[in-house]
Structure formats: structure tokens, C-alpha cells
Design a protein around this motif. Structure first.
Motif, PDB file in Angstrom:
ATOM      1  N   ARG A 263       0.863  -1.192   0.000  1.00  0.00           N
ATOM      2  CA  ARG A 263       0.000   0.000   0.000  1.00  0.00           C
ATOM      3  C   ARG A 263       0.897   1.239   0.000  1.00  0.00           C
ATOM      4  O   ARG A 263       1.069   1.918   1.001  1.00  0.00           O
ATOM      5  N   LYS A 264       1.496   1.505  -1.129  1.00  0.00           N
ATOM      6  CA  LYS A 264       2.426   2.617  -1.229  1.00  0.00           C
ATOM      7  C   LYS A 264       2.325   3.237  -2.619  1.00  0.00           C
ATOM      8  O   LYS A 264       1.839   2.615  -3.561  1.00  0.00           O
ATOM      9  N   ALA A 265       2.795   4.483  -2.717  1.00  0.00           N
ATOM     10  CA  ALA A 265       2.772   5.193  -3.995  1.00  0.00           C
ATOM     11  C   ALA A 265       3.983   6.103  -4.067  1.00  0.00           C
ATOM     12  O   ALA A 265       4.502   6.561  -3.035  1.00  0.00           O
ATOM     13  N   LEU A 266       4.433   6.370  -5.290  1.00  0.00           N
ATOM     14  CA  LEU A 266       5.642   7.166  -5.515  1.00  0.00           C
ATOM     15  C   LEU A 266       5.348   8.289  -6.493  1.00  0.00           C
ATOM     16  O   LEU A 266       4.792   8.065  -7.572  1.00  0.00           O
ATOM     17  N   ALA A 267       5.743   9.514  -6.107  1.00  0.00           N
ATOM     18  CA  ALA A 267       5.661  10.673  -6.998  1.00  0.00           C
ATOM     19  C   ALA A 267       7.062  11.233  -7.183  1.00  0.00           C
ATOM     20  O   ALA A 267       7.776  11.475  -6.196  1.00  0.00           O
ATOM     21  N   VAL A 268       7.465  11.434  -8.444  1.00  0.00           N
ATOM     22  CA  VAL A 268       8.776  11.994  -8.763  1.00  0.00           C
ATOM     23  C   VAL A 268       8.570  13.235  -9.614  1.00  0.00           C
ATOM     24  O   VAL A 268       8.008  13.154 -10.714  1.00  0.00           O
ATOM     25  N   PHE A 269       9.015  14.381  -9.110  1.00  0.00           N
ATOM     26  CA  PHE A 269       8.912  15.618  -9.872  1.00  0.00           C
ATOM     27  C   PHE A 269      10.067  15.734 -10.850  1.00  0.00           C
ATOM     28  O   PHE A 269      11.181  15.283 -10.580  1.00  0.00           O
ATOM     29  N   GLN A 270       9.792  16.376 -11.984  1.00  0.00           N
ATOM     30  CA  GLN A 270      10.818  16.597 -13.000  1.00  0.00           C
ATOM     31  C   GLN A 270      11.629  17.832 -12.628  1.00  0.00           C
ATOM     32  O   GLN A 270      11.087  18.934 -12.523  1.00  0.00           O
ATOM     33  N   GLY A 271      12.924  17.651 -12.418  1.00  0.00           N
ATOM     34  CA  GLY A 271      13.775  18.758 -11.988  1.00  0.00           C
ATOM     35  C   GLY A 271      13.823  18.825 -10.483  1.00  0.00           C
ATOM     36  O   GLY A 271      13.951  17.810  -9.804  1.00  0.00           O
ATOM     37  N   GLY A 272      13.720  20.026  -9.946  1.00  0.00           N
ATOM     38  CA  GLY A 272      13.702  20.175  -8.491  1.00  0.00           C
ATOM     39  C   GLY A 272      15.068  20.028  -7.869  1.00  0.00           C
ATOM     40  O   GLY A 272      16.105  20.104  -8.532  1.00  0.00           O
ATOM     41  N   SER A 273      15.091  19.798  -6.560  1.00  0.00           N
ATOM     42  CA  SER A 273      16.324  19.635  -5.799  1.00  0.00           C
ATOM     43  C   SER A 273      15.956  19.011  -4.465  1.00  0.00           C
ATOM     44  O   SER A 273      14.767  18.874  -4.144  1.00  0.00           O
ATOM     45  N   HIS A 274      16.957  18.658  -3.679  1.00  0.00           N
ATOM     46  CA  HIS A 274      16.660  18.084  -2.372  1.00  0.00           C
ATOM     47  C   HIS A 274      16.019  19.122  -1.446  1.00  0.00           C
ATOM     48  O   HIS A 274      15.155  18.792  -0.634  1.00  0.00           O
ATOM     49  N   SER A 275      16.429  20.370  -1.588  1.00  0.00           N
ATOM     50  CA  SER A 275      15.939  21.431  -0.706  1.00  0.00           C
ATOM     51  C   SER A 275      14.644  22.067  -1.183  1.00  0.00           C
ATOM     52  O   SER A 275      14.109  22.936  -0.505  1.00  0.00           O
ATOM     53  N   ILE A 276      14.151  21.652  -2.337  1.00  0.00           N
ATOM     54  CA  ILE A 276      12.943  22.291  -2.855  1.00  0.00           C
ATOM     55  C   ILE A 276      11.742  22.030  -1.943  1.00  0.00           C
ATOM     56  O   ILE A 276      10.775  22.794  -1.929  1.00  0.00           O
ATOM     57  N   PHE A 277      11.826  20.977  -1.128  1.00  0.00           N
ATOM     58  CA  PHE A 277      10.717  20.632  -0.239  1.00  0.00           C
ATOM     59  C   PHE A 277      10.773  21.391   1.085  1.00  0.00           C
ATOM     60  O   PHE A 277       9.855  21.288   1.893  1.00  0.00           O
ATOM     61  N   THR A 278      11.852  22.141   1.324  1.00  0.00           N
ATOM     62  CA  THR A 278      11.950  22.972   2.515  1.00  0.00           C
ATOM     63  C   THR A 278      11.289  24.313   2.248  1.00  0.00           C
ATOM     64  O   THR A 278      10.694  24.531   1.189  1.00  0.00           O
ATOM     65  N   ASP A 279      11.448  25.257   3.187  1.00  0.00           N
ATOM     66  CA  ASP A 279      10.873  26.592   2.990  1.00  0.00           C
ATOM     67  C   ASP A 279      11.725  27.488   2.095  1.00  0.00           C
ATOM     68  O   ASP A 279      11.351  28.637   1.848  1.00  0.00           O
ATOM     69  N   ARG A 280      12.848  27.003   1.630  1.00  0.00           N
ATOM     70  CA  ARG A 280      13.679  27.822   0.736  1.00  0.00           C
ATOM     71  C   ARG A 280      12.907  28.141  -0.533  1.00  0.00           C
ATOM     72  O   ARG A 280      12.291  27.268  -1.141  1.00  0.00           O
ATOM     73  N   ALA A 281      12.968  29.408  -0.944  1.00  0.00           N
ATOM     74  CA  ALA A 281      12.058  29.899  -1.980  1.00  0.00           C
ATOM     75  C   ALA A 281      12.561  29.733  -3.410  1.00  0.00           C
ATOM     76  O   ALA A 281      11.756  29.706  -4.338  1.00  0.00           O
ATOM     77  N   LEU A 282      13.856  29.618  -3.643  1.00  0.00           N
ATOM     78  CA  LEU A 282      14.377  29.642  -5.008  1.00  0.00           C
ATOM     79  C   LEU A 282      15.025  28.333  -5.445  1.00  0.00           C
ATOM     80  O   LEU A 282      15.199  28.106  -6.635  1.00  0.00           O
ATOM     81  N   THR A 283      15.401  27.486  -4.497  1.00  0.00           N
ATOM     82  CA  THR A 283      16.081  26.252  -4.865  1.00  0.00           C
ATOM     83  C   THR A 283      15.219  25.411  -5.793  1.00  0.00           C
ATOM     84  O   THR A 283      13.996  25.301  -5.614  1.00  0.00           O
TER      85      THR A 283
END
Length: 350
Positions: A263-283
Motif C-alpha cells: 500500500r504505497k505510492a511514488l511521486a517523482v517531480f521533474q527537476g527540483g532539488s533536495h531542498s525544494i521541499f523545505t521553505d527555501r524559496a528559489l532552490t
């Protein structure tokens, strides 16, 4: 905020609303101001300063609550664990979005691996990172999450009667994703002894940018015991580069594959970065960054509709909406029957 706000005997819904008004009007809550770019959302924020006396360890937390008054029905709760060097104030875009859509969100700060890692003599940074990533701290972080859950659900908590204990979610980014996997049932063996900190109260997990379990060659052995539904999120440029540690995107995919539950699912965004999921605004790119943040928050909510209500529709709609920035869209796992849980939404995700 101190515990006196959570020691009101005989709390009715009317008194609860009055208590919340006072709680969120304190100076501590006032310091939790919204960033200028945040959308106006009906969310209340309070900082909680707890101490686990058994471990002599501080466990600060920040609570995002869906509305100013008592909810009509108990609300689900996400307990969020931050990445290395972060704090309870980070990942506010997730806390706000979740709370605006009916989920309370408790963001725990881990004092052994928070922002203090970056403070001090720069020549000793590698030693501080190694100490923060030590297996003892990894287990202590899991204990922080369980302790915070104990406190928010405890008999002296004003919030406890209004939290749905059947819809408790562990979530985290990076090191916090490892923490989520540990409370979900991950285990390692050291000198013939099994190290684990599973908390069976959690019914689902949100795993964002999970690093490998460094030093473990058999990920399946570590993660096979995880049986709760898990939603995994990463990006094609999600590379971890820390002093003494580097982790490619493939590690995120390997963690997903090794988790024991179907019971699992995977989403992979195109591009991005490791820090894009934090509050950093430009990474990850000024245009992509806010899209990934919004999509991540809404994707987790859609997955939890599947996990708790047996409804694959929201996840399918989410995949269609965000298809332009997805390298891999999550597939809904088969469900036998819808859950009796009501919808968690307080309003449409506009």
C-alpha cells in the motif's frame, strides 16, 4: 507555550474554543507570523515547549490547527519530522496547507540534529554532522516523535478530544523521512540486537526525499516490516550533498522499493532539488519551486484520501493536474472497500 494551556479539566467544545482563542493570542503564537508570500488561510499556530524528563531532552514543537474554534468532528493529525539542521519553524508551507485542508500538523524539533549542527567552529562541522547522523540520534528522533504524540494526545491536552486517533500520520523530509520510516517499523540489527522504535499508533507515513540507511547494504531487511500505507516523494535532481555524505536520487527509489507494504505510492517531480521541499524559496528554480511545494502538500492529502477513505479519485485527479511537472505519477494501490472515515477537508483545495 507552556503546559498550563493544556491542563483545563472538563473541557467542552465551547470552552475549547475559548481556550484556543487565548492560546493562539499569546506572544509565542504571535511570533509565528506568516511569511509575506503565504496565502491567507484560516490556520492557527502555536509553539509548544516540552521536555522529556525521562531522557532529559527538550522537544520543542509547532502546532498548525485547522480553524480557530472546536471542529465539528475529530481531525486527523500529521506529526512532522524535519531534515538535518532544520527546526520546528521549517516546512511551514506544508503545515499551513495541511491545516487549511482539515489536518492538524505538529512539527517536532530534534535538538540533537537541528540548526545547532551549523553553529560553532566550521572546522568541526563534519564531526557535528556525524554526531547528528549517529544511530543513537536517529533513535532519539523517533522517540521525540512518539513523545510529542504522547503529549498532544495526553489527558492534560486541550486538543486531545478533538484529534482522530485512527488517522494519525507520521511524516518527514530527508532525515525526517528516515525518522518516519523508523516509527513506521524500520529496524536494523547491531551485534545481534534489533534496534527499532516503531509506534503502532501511526496509521500512514509521508516519506519525502528519504536518504538511504547509511551503512546498511540490505534495505529490504531494514524496511520490510513497514506495513502502513506510505507516500514517497522525490525529484529527478534530488541529490543529497552533505559533508561526508552524498546520496543520488536512486537512493530515494531504492527506499520506496524496499518498503514492505504494497500500500504505497511514488511521486517523482521533474527537476527540483533536495531542498525544494523545505521553505527555501528559489532552490530548484524560481518557477518550479512554488509548484512543487503546492503539489507536494496536495499530493499527500490526496494519498491520505486513499489510505483512510479508500478513495483513489483524488490521487488520480492530482496526477492529472500536476502531470506537466511529474516524471513519475503515483499509481493508486487496489482497495477492497472504502473506509468509514469522513472526509478530512474543511473546504475545497482551491
Amino acid at each position: 507555550m507552556r503546559d498550563e494551556f493544556f491542563s483545563r479539566p472538563g473541557l467542552s467544545r465551547r470552552r475549547f474554543g475559548a481556550v484556543l482563542t487565548g492560546v493562539f493570542a499569546t506572544g509565542l503564537a504571535a511570533r509565528a507570523t506568516r511569511p509575506a508570500q503565504a496565502a491567507p488561510e484560516d490556520v492557527r499556530i502555536a509553539d509548544l515547549d516540552w521536555v522529556d524528563t525521562r531522557r532529559a531532552r527538550r522537544v520543542p514543537a509547532r502546532l498548525y490547527w485547522p480553524s480557530p474554534g472546536a471542529p465539528a468532528a475529530p481531525v486527523p493529525l500529521i506529526v512532522f519530522s524535519h531534515g538535518l539542521g532544520q527546526s520546528r519553524t521549517g516546512y511551514s508551507h506544508l503545515g499551513r496547507r495541511w491545516a487549511a485542508n482539515g489536518y492538524a500538523s505538529l512539527h517536532v524539533q530534534h535538538v540533537g540534529s537541528d540548526g545547532s549542527v551549523w553553529a560553532g567552529n566550521p572546522f568541526e562541522l563534519l564531526d557535528r554532522v556525524n554526531g547528528a547522523a549517529d544511530e543513537r540520534e536517529a533513535l532519539a528522533r523517533a522517540a521525540d516523535v512518539s513523545f510529542a504524540l504522547d503529549r498532544i494526545l495526553g489527558g492534560e491536552s486541550a486538543f486531545a478530544p478533538f484529534i482522530d486517533r485512527q488517522r494519525l500520520v507520521a511524516a518527514g523530509h530527508s532525515y525526517g523521512a528516515n525518522t518516519t520510516l523508523i516509527v513506521g517499523g524500520a529496524r536494523v540489527v547491531r551485534d545481534g540486537r534489533t534496534l527499532e522504535r516503531r509506534d503502532p499508533r501511526f496509521k500512514a507515513g509521508i516519506v519525502i526525499s528519504a536518504p538511504p540507511f547509511y551503512g546498511e547494504r540490505d534495505l529490504h531487511a531494514v524496511l520490510a516490516a513497514i506495513t502502513v500505507p506510505t507516500f514517497h516523494v522525490t525529484a529527478t535532481e534530488d541529490v543529497i550533498a552533505l559533508p561526508g555524505r552524498r546520496s543520488p536520487v536512486q537512493d530515494r527509489l531504492d527506499v520506496y522499493a524496499a518498503v514492505g507494504t504494497t500500500r504505497k505510492a511514488l511521486a517523482v517531480f521533474q527537476g527540483g532539488s533536495h531542498s525544494i521541499f523545505t521553505d527555501r524559496a528559489l532552490t530548484g528554480g524560481a518557477a518550479l519551486n512554488p509548484q512543487v511545494k503546492r503539489a507536494t502538500a496536495d499530493g499527500t492529502l490526496a494519498f491520505l484520501d486513499l489510505a483512510f477513505r479508500g478513495d483513489p479519485g483524488p490521487l488520480a485527479s492530482w496526477s492529472e493536474t500536476w502531470q506537466p511537472i511529474l516524471a513519475v505519477a503515483p499509481a493508486a494501490y487496489p482497495v477492497t472497500a472504502p473506509s468509514p472515515h469522513p472526509s478530512r477537508r474543511s473546504g475545497p483545495r482551491a
